[in-house]
Write a protein that holds these residues in place. Structure first.
Motif, PDB file in Angstrom:
ATOM      1  N   PHE A  82       0.735  -1.229   0.052  1.00 42.99           N
ATOM      2  CA  PHE A  82      -0.031  -0.248   0.074  1.00 42.99           C
ATOM      3  C   PHE A  82       0.676   1.221  -0.032  1.00 42.99           C
ATOM      4  O   PHE A  82       0.494   2.103  -0.735  1.00 42.99           O
ATOM      5  CB  PHE A  82      -0.962  -0.057   1.292  1.00 42.99           C
ATOM      6  N   ASN A  86       0.025   4.199  -2.612  1.00 41.30           N
ATOM      7  CA  ASN A  86      -0.674   5.432  -1.961  1.00 41.30           C
ATOM      8  C   ASN A  86       0.471   6.426  -2.558  1.00 41.30           C
ATOM      9  O   ASN A  86      -0.139   7.464  -2.896  1.00 41.30           O
ATOM     10  CB  ASN A  86      -0.777   5.242  -0.566  1.00 41.30           C
ATOM     11  N   TYR A 391      -2.215  -0.260  -7.716  1.00 44.37           N
ATOM     12  CA  TYR A 391      -1.669  -1.426  -6.930  1.00 44.37           C
ATOM     13  C   TYR A 391      -1.383  -2.675  -7.691  1.00 44.37           C
ATOM     14  O   TYR A 391      -0.677  -3.384  -7.339  1.00 44.37           O
ATOM     15  CB  TYR A 391      -3.480  -1.602  -6.252  1.00 44.37           C
ATOM     16  N   GLY A 412      -4.012  -6.185   2.019  1.00 44.27           N
ATOM     17  CA  GLY A 412      -3.777  -5.395   2.729  1.00 44.27           C
ATOM     18  C   GLY A 412      -4.648  -5.503   4.264  1.00 44.27           C
ATOM     19  O   GLY A 412      -5.456  -6.005   4.238  1.00 44.27           O
ATOM     20  N   ASP A 416      -3.135  -1.045   6.799  1.00 51.32           N
ATOM     21  CA  ASP A 416      -2.961  -0.449   5.639  1.00 51.32           C
ATOM     22  C   ASP A 416      -4.421   0.585   5.129  1.00 51.32           C
ATOM     23  O   ASP A 416      -4.039   1.702   4.723  1.00 51.32           O
ATOM     24  CB  ASP A 416      -3.139  -1.893   4.451  1.00 51.32           C
TER      25      ASP A 416
END
Lengths: 460, 179
Positions: A82, A86, A391, A412, A416
């Motif tokens: 993640f 992100n 992802y 996740g 996460d």
């Protein structure tokens, strides 16, 4: 802009600004939002919600600092998970702001004036969110300064041959220059707010921020030069930032990452998702603050068109990836592509194709680009599927690379998700504060645009 | 009429950008040089009307950028070749292509930061007090009004004749600005 070229079809386009506005009404509108004593209830509602999410973010970070990155789902083989997803997603969102404020300025796109301040703020806050993720991912974030070249007793340097070090420089430069660009643009507007303020606190607060700006012709002259210089610097900067981000992937040997298509594909994806975010944010803000005179349908339409074009480039990127997986003759590469399309994460791959390539084609139709709620829905979807794209890039490449004995799955954890959702708290809290405390559109640039539009109207 | 020594200058307010530019041209033609105009948005016509010399700030940007480029590259070269040579897969120590991103970022960083600081410094900002802020009406200069000031320390400045000149330019009002 004095335009000596024969007038193109632009005369038929609706105006970028309502010429019934005056310098005074413009100033009153935007400074009024800042100086009003009554904060709208909806603002409080939105802010408290965001602030709640921010507290969640702090909770997730605090637990991370106490326990370590083991609370996340990352492990070998998927060690990026993640945090990097992100990071790439947030930093990409920032790119639209710089594109609007710098590149469209250099291209004399006058419609940018209504939205550039807002988009720049979005950039700044998105980069702030993005920057946190690699730091949190460090394992021992309190040693983050080891990333910087500083004289130390260990006589060590950062490894300059690593793209990750280049990333540190790229992100911090991007944040700094975005901040400087934004603030420079804000100074004349802070001065206007200072001069309209009635309460002492506001006068002092905005007085300090305005640095004593008084609108002298000599000052404007240097200011305008500086502004264009900054735009000229920010333009290659924004391209470099996502290029360097893509290097984090491309210079490794992982199938699906090791590809020369990455830099342009990442930059296009960044602008694509960034414009989606601008639309997602500005459509509700426009409705709430009644900005229709300044942010016309034409603005939304133009942003939609940019989204369409960059979306097609991204689609081309997907095609190129799939093509080279076959054409390279590399077994691992080919397997990676098949695994993406039909493996355990296949639904995400098809979702990202649907959200990033198929649905945005609706923008070809005029009604879709000129109906705010349709654009809003498309943009929101693109935001989500662009996250899924990152992802997929991070996870599917890592989870099955070369040796089947080293394969694994990634999922996740609650932490996460809390960190991701919490980062929205940081982003939205900052955005709400910005809407309340600073003029959300550049008043001085809008006045200039109004002056030029009125001149053109009189001439025509 | 206030004593010229206690006067910062005479401030004339105009109806819009066009009368201000016309007035600025006239005042400049009359030989006044310590003249400034104040507008709520940049007006390029004023540069020419007041003969504002083209700023050399782009050179500051260039030099700061050059410093960032040279310094940035040198830092990486020094770190990897001289100070802490480290053999990575037998590649040359001076692996310059990989230094380019950081060199570029530092170029932009220094140029942008120093350029903006230089702009504010050349403008004499921050400056939180100024005689013009004493004029109540001047608060409109950042919002919707257009002003021209002739400073009292202009060699051509004579309280009566200068005020007359300004009044002849069809202003909304002429205000004495105390020091």
């Amino acid at each position: 802009m004095p335009d000596s070229r024969p007038a193109p079809a632009t005369t038929e386009q609706p105006p970028v600004i309502d010429t019934r506005l005056s310098y005074r009404s413009l100033t009153r509108k935007f400074a009024g939002v800042v100086l009003t004593a009554r904060t709208p209830k909806t603002w409080w509602l939105g802010f408290l919600f965001s602030f709640g999410l921010l507290m969640l973010f702090f909770l997730a970070i605090a637990y991370l600092l106490m326990v370590g990155v083991g609370i996340w789902g990352i492990n070998i083989p998927v060690a990026w998970g993640f945090a990097i997803t992100n990071f790439v997603w947030w930093i990409g969102i920032g790119h639209a702001g710089t594109l609007i404020s710098a590149i469209l300025l250099l291209l004399h796109q006058s419609w940018r004036t209504s939205i550039n301040r807002f988009a720049e703020a979005m950039t700044l806050f998105a980069v702030a969110c993005a920057g946190l993720f690699p730091l949190l991912h460090l394992g021992r974030p309190w040693y983050f300064y080891w990333l910087l070249p500083y004289p130390n007793t260990m006589s060590l340097w950062p490894q300059f041959r690593s793209a990750l070090v280049a990333d540190v420089f790229a992100i911090s430069t991007y944040f700094t220059i975005s901040l400087v660009f934004w603030y420079t643009g804000l100074v004349p507007d802070f001065a206007a707010v200072r001069d309209r303020a009635r309460r002492r606190v506001a006068q002092v607060f905005y007085g300090i921020l305005a640095l004593g700006w008084r609108g002298s012709a000599r000052h404007w002259h240097r200011y305008e030069t500086t502004y264009v210089m900054l735009a000229a610097l920010a333009t290659p900067l924004v391209v470099s930032v996502h290029t360097v981000v893509s290097f984090d992937f491309a210079i490794t040997l992982i199938p699906g990452w090791h590809s020369t298509v990455f830099p342009p594909y990442f930059v296009a994806g960044a602008i694509f998702s960034g414009f989606a975010m601008v639309l997602t944010l500005i459509i509700p803000v426009r409705a709430f603050y009644r900005l229709h005179a300044v942010v016309a349908i034409r603005h939304l339409e133009n942003m939609g068109k940019v989204m369409l074009v960059t979306g097609l480039i991204v689609g081309h990127g997907y095609l190129a990836e799939a093509f080279f997986a076959w054409y390279s003759g590399d077994k691992f590469h080919a397997y990676m592509q098949l695994n993406r399309m039909f493996g355990p994460y296949a639904w995400m791959y098809w979702a990202l194709l649907a959200g990033n390539v198929a649905v945005p084609q609706l923008i070809w139709w005029r009604w879709a680009r000129t109906t705010p709620w349709v654009l809003f829905v498309i943009a929101l979807l693109v935001n989500i599927t662009m996250w899924i794209e990152r992802y997929v890039i991070v996870v599917t490449s890592l989870h099955r690379d070369f040796m089947p004995s080293a394969w694994g799955m990634f999922r996740g954890t609650i932490w996460d998700w809390l960190t991701l959702i919490g980062s929205f708290g940081l982003f939205l809290s900052l955005l709400f504060l910005f809407l309340r405390l600073a003029p959300m559109a550049s008043m001085s640039e809008l006045r200039k645009l109004l002056f030029e539009s009125k001149e053109k109207e009189n001439a025509g | 009429m206030t004593n010229a020594l206690e006067l910062y200058g005479l401030l004339a307010e105009f109806d819009g950008p066009e009368p201000l530019v016309t007035a600025a041209r006239r005042v400049h033609a009359e030989g006044y040089r310590r003249v400034d105009a104040f507008t709520p948005f940049p007006l390029e016509e004023l540069d020419e009307a007041l003969e504002i010399r083209r700023t050399r700030l782009p050179w500051v940007f260039f030099l700061a950028g050059a410093m960032g480029a040279v310094g940035g590259f040198f830092m990486q070269w020094f770190a990897t070749v001289i100070h802490y040579p480290f053999n990575v897969g037998g590649r040359p120590l001076n692996s310059w292509p990989v230094y380019i991103p950081v060199t570029f970022e530092l170029t932009v960083l220094l140029a942008g930061l120093i350029g903006v600081i230089a702009m504010f410094a050349r403008n004499g900002l921050p400056m939180f007090h100024h005689p013009l802020f004493g004029v109540r009406r001047f608060a409109r200069a950042t919002q919707d009004c257009f002003f021209l000031v002739i400073e009292a320390n202009d060699p051509e400045f004579k309280p009566e004749t200068t005020a007359e000149l300004l009044r002849s330019l069809d202003p909304m009002r002429v205000i004495e600005v105390p020091r």
